[in-house]
Design an enzyme around this catalytic site. Structure first.
Site, PDB file in Angstrom:
ATOM      1  N   LYS A  13      61.956  12.642 -29.478  1.00 21.94           N
ATOM      2  CA  LYS A  13      61.271  13.508 -29.748  1.00 21.94           C
ATOM      3  C   LYS A  13      61.660  15.155 -28.940  1.00 21.94           C
ATOM      4  O   LYS A  13      61.425  16.048 -29.179  1.00 21.94           O
ATOM      5  CB  LYS A  13      60.225  13.248 -28.631  1.00 21.94           C
ATOM      6  CG  LYS A  13      59.131  12.255 -29.889  1.00 21.94           C
ATOM      7  CD  LYS A  13      57.509  11.918 -28.922  1.00 21.94           C
ATOM      8  CE  LYS A  13      58.117  11.019 -27.181  1.00 21.94           C
ATOM      9  NZ  LYS A  13      58.774   9.836 -27.615  1.00 21.94           N
ATOM     10  N   ARG A  88      48.753   8.597 -26.261  1.00 21.32           N
ATOM     11  CA  ARG A  88      49.432   7.644 -26.268  1.00 21.32           C
ATOM     12  C   ARG A  88      48.752   6.992 -27.049  1.00 21.32           C
ATOM     13  O   ARG A  88      49.433   5.918 -26.901  1.00 21.32           O
ATOM     14  CB  ARG A  88      50.593   7.598 -25.342  1.00 21.32           C
ATOM     15  CG  ARG A  88      52.328   7.906 -24.824  1.00 21.32           C
ATOM     16  CD  ARG A  88      52.523   7.295 -23.590  1.00 21.32           C
ATOM     17  NE  ARG A  88      53.561   7.371 -23.881  1.00 21.32           N
ATOM     18  CZ  ARG A  88      55.225   8.275 -23.517  1.00 21.32           C
ATOM     19  NH1 ARG A  88      54.454   9.772 -23.309  1.00 21.32           N
ATOM     20  NH2 ARG A  88      56.371   7.735 -23.449  1.00 21.32           N
ATOM     21  N   ARG A 122      71.384   7.204 -22.822  1.00 18.34           N
ATOM     22  CA  ARG A 122      70.889   7.771 -22.172  1.00 18.34           C
ATOM     23  C   ARG A 122      70.806   7.790 -20.320  1.00 18.34           C
ATOM     24  O   ARG A 122      71.392   7.951 -19.956  1.00 18.34           O
ATOM     25  CB  ARG A 122      69.375   7.955 -22.769  1.00 18.34           C
ATOM     26  CG  ARG A 122      68.839   9.302 -22.026  1.00 18.34           C
ATOM     27  CD  ARG A 122      67.575   9.565 -22.793  1.00 18.34           C
ATOM     28  NE  ARG A 122      66.393   8.665 -22.595  1.00 18.34           N
ATOM     29  CZ  ARG A 122      65.252   9.535 -22.765  1.00 18.34           C
ATOM     30  NH1 ARG A 122      65.169   9.981 -23.756  1.00 18.34           N
ATOM     31  NH2 ARG A 122      64.349   8.810 -22.608  1.00 18.34           N
ATOM     32  N   ARG A 154      67.993   7.870 -15.748  1.00 28.40           N
ATOM     33  CA  ARG A 154      66.283   7.728 -15.148  1.00 28.40           C
ATOM     34  C   ARG A 154      65.651   5.981 -14.560  1.00 28.40           C
ATOM     35  O   ARG A 154      66.030   5.549 -16.243  1.00 28.40           O
ATOM     36  CB  ARG A 154      65.295   7.899 -16.509  1.00 28.40           C
ATOM     37  CG  ARG A 154      64.518   9.534 -16.495  1.00 28.40           C
ATOM     38  CD  ARG A 154      64.204   9.974 -18.002  1.00 28.40           C
ATOM     39  NE  ARG A 154      62.859   9.164 -18.250  1.00 28.40           N
ATOM     40  CZ  ARG A 154      61.885   8.800 -19.036  1.00 28.40           C
ATOM     41  NH1 ARG A 154      62.477  10.116 -20.276  1.00 28.40           N
ATOM     42  NH2 ARG A 154      61.090   8.237 -19.752  1.00 28.40           N
ATOM     43  N   ARG A 165      58.558  -0.402 -22.596  1.00 25.41           N
ATOM     44  CA  ARG A 165      57.869   0.732 -23.057  1.00 25.41           C
ATOM     45  C   ARG A 165      57.819   0.672 -24.223  1.00 25.41           C
ATOM     46  O   ARG A 165      56.805   0.907 -25.232  1.00 25.41           O
ATOM     47  CB  ARG A 165      58.856   1.996 -22.765  1.00 25.41           C
ATOM     48  CG  ARG A 165      59.114   2.475 -21.120  1.00 25.41           C
ATOM     49  CD  ARG A 165      59.889   3.941 -20.754  1.00 25.41           C
ATOM     50  NE  ARG A 165      59.944   4.451 -21.087  1.00 25.41           N
ATOM     51  CZ  ARG A 165      61.097   5.199 -21.295  1.00 25.41           C
ATOM     52  NH1 ARG A 165      62.254   4.588 -20.911  1.00 25.41           N
ATOM     53  NH2 ARG A 165      61.411   6.270 -22.020  1.00 25.41           N
TER      54      ARG A 165
HETATM   55  P1  ADP Z   1      59.183   8.839 -23.683  1.00 27.50           P
HETATM   56  O1  ADP Z   1      58.639   9.079 -24.614  1.00 27.50           O
HETATM   57  O2  ADP Z   1      61.008   8.638 -23.198  1.00 27.50           O
HETATM   58  O3  ADP Z   1      59.063   6.938 -23.399  1.00 27.50           O
HETATM   59  P2  ADP Z   1      57.732   9.774 -20.920  1.00 27.50           P
HETATM   60  O4  ADP Z   1      58.821  11.057 -20.611  1.00 27.50           O
HETATM   61  O5  ADP Z   1      56.948  11.050 -22.316  1.00 27.50           O
HETATM   62  O6  ADP Z   1      59.017   8.996 -22.063  1.00 27.50           O
HETATM   63  O7  ADP Z   1      57.121   9.476 -20.511  1.00 27.50           O
HETATM   64  C1  ADP Z   1      57.058   8.957 -19.291  1.00 27.50           C
HETATM   65  C2  ADP Z   1      56.531   7.987 -18.792  1.00 27.50           C
HETATM   66  O8  ADP Z   1      55.820   8.405 -18.555  1.00 27.50           O
HETATM   67  C3  ADP Z   1      55.976   7.012 -19.210  1.00 27.50           C
HETATM   68  O9  ADP Z   1      56.635   5.514 -19.609  1.00 27.50           O
HETATM   69  C4  ADP Z   1      53.947   7.072 -18.664  1.00 27.50           C
HETATM   70  O10 ADP Z   1      54.466   5.231 -17.898  1.00 27.50           O
HETATM   71  C5  ADP Z   1      53.945   8.037 -18.536  1.00 27.50           C
HETATM   72  N1  ADP Z   1      53.903   8.770 -19.598  1.00 27.50           N
HETATM   73  C6  ADP Z   1      53.477   9.827 -19.694  1.00 27.50           C
HETATM   74  N2  ADP Z   1      52.737  10.136 -20.604  1.00 27.50           N
HETATM   75  C7  ADP Z   1      51.993   9.203 -21.240  1.00 27.50           C
HETATM   76  C8  ADP Z   1      50.414   9.722 -21.678  1.00 27.50           C
HETATM   77  N3  ADP Z   1      50.192  10.132 -22.623  1.00 27.50           N
HETATM   78  N4  ADP Z   1      49.054   8.626 -20.942  1.00 27.50           N
HETATM   79  C9  ADP Z   1      49.764   7.697 -19.870  1.00 27.50           C
HETATM   80  N5  ADP Z   1      51.605   7.599 -19.956  1.00 27.50           N
HETATM   81  C10 ADP Z   1      51.499   9.086 -20.054  1.00 27.50           C
END
Ligand code: ADP
Ligand code: ZN
Length: 210
Positions: A13, A88, A122, A154, A165
């Protein structure tokens, strides 16, 4: 255009988001980036989010929805925006529908084996303003080629957290594919190859509307 990028963690993404945001001159709004920034700055939102993120769990809907709502009313969103990592969950998608109108959802599709390989290798630039992303197989250094910042893993890319996740994605986020497909606004792209395809898909969508 108001856009959403959907896809499992590690599906690609971020790469596509950067291309689309540059092409359309719209802000790239990554809720994960916003949380990481808040954690770094020690804000109350950051404190709330950290415990969930460290375990690979989702931050509660009400916290994320409020965050996104206050972001979308900013001046730079008036000509459109790209949401990355939001919504999400189904309640988040429903809340978003009350706040705004979404034109297109791009689903970045990739299989689970690939995701595990991508994420375990990554590395990201620790400078939040840069956000460059690398893979150990193509770059094993510790200095960011774009900004000179340090390249790190990370916390939530460690295997045990990553697997959590992925499970969360399957259970809570994958149903959104059908939610947006039913509205007729879902476009799938292959997360394995060809990031610019996402931009072409959007241009074709715009032409089909003219
Ligand atoms: P990736 O898409 O690589 O899983 P992100 O950087 O988008 O990682 O998100 C990292 C973390 O931030 C998620 O695992 C979650 O804990 C939190 N997070 C991000 N966006 C949301 C969301 N829309 N709802 C709930 N938690 C979120
Ligand atoms: Zn950098």
């Amino acid at each position: 255009m108001n856009l959403i990028l959907l896809g499992a963690p590690g599906a690609g993404k971020g790469t596509r988001a950067a291309l689309i945001a540059a092409e359309y001159q719209i802000p790239h709004i990554s809720t994960g980036d916003i949380f990481r920034q808040n954690i770094k700055e020690g804000t109350s939102v950051g404190l709330k989010a950290k415990a969930y993120m460290d375990q690979g769990k989702l931050v509660p809907d009400e916290v994320v929805i409020e965050l996104v709502q206050s972001r979308l009313i900013k001046e730079d969103c008036k000509n459109g925006y790209l949401l990355d990592g939001f919504p999400r969950t189904l309640p988040q998608a429903e809340a978003l529908d009350k706040i705004t109108h979404i034109d297109v959802v791009i689903d970045v599709v990739a299989d689970a084996d690939l995701l595990a390989k991508r994420i375990s290798g990554r590395r990201v630039c620790a400078n939040a303003a840069c956000g460059a992303s690398y893979h150990v197989e193509t770059y094993g250094g510790s200095v960011c080629g774009k900004c000179g910042g340090s390249v790190v893993q990370r916390d939530d890319d460690r295997e045990e957290v990553f697997l959590a996740r992925l499970a969360v994605y399957d259970a809570q986020t994958a149903p959104l594919v059908n939610y947006y497909a039913a509205k007729g606004i879902l476009k799938a792209v292959d997360g394995l190859k060809n990031p610019p395809e996402a931009v072409r898909v959007l241009r074709a969508f715009e032409e089909s509307k003219m």
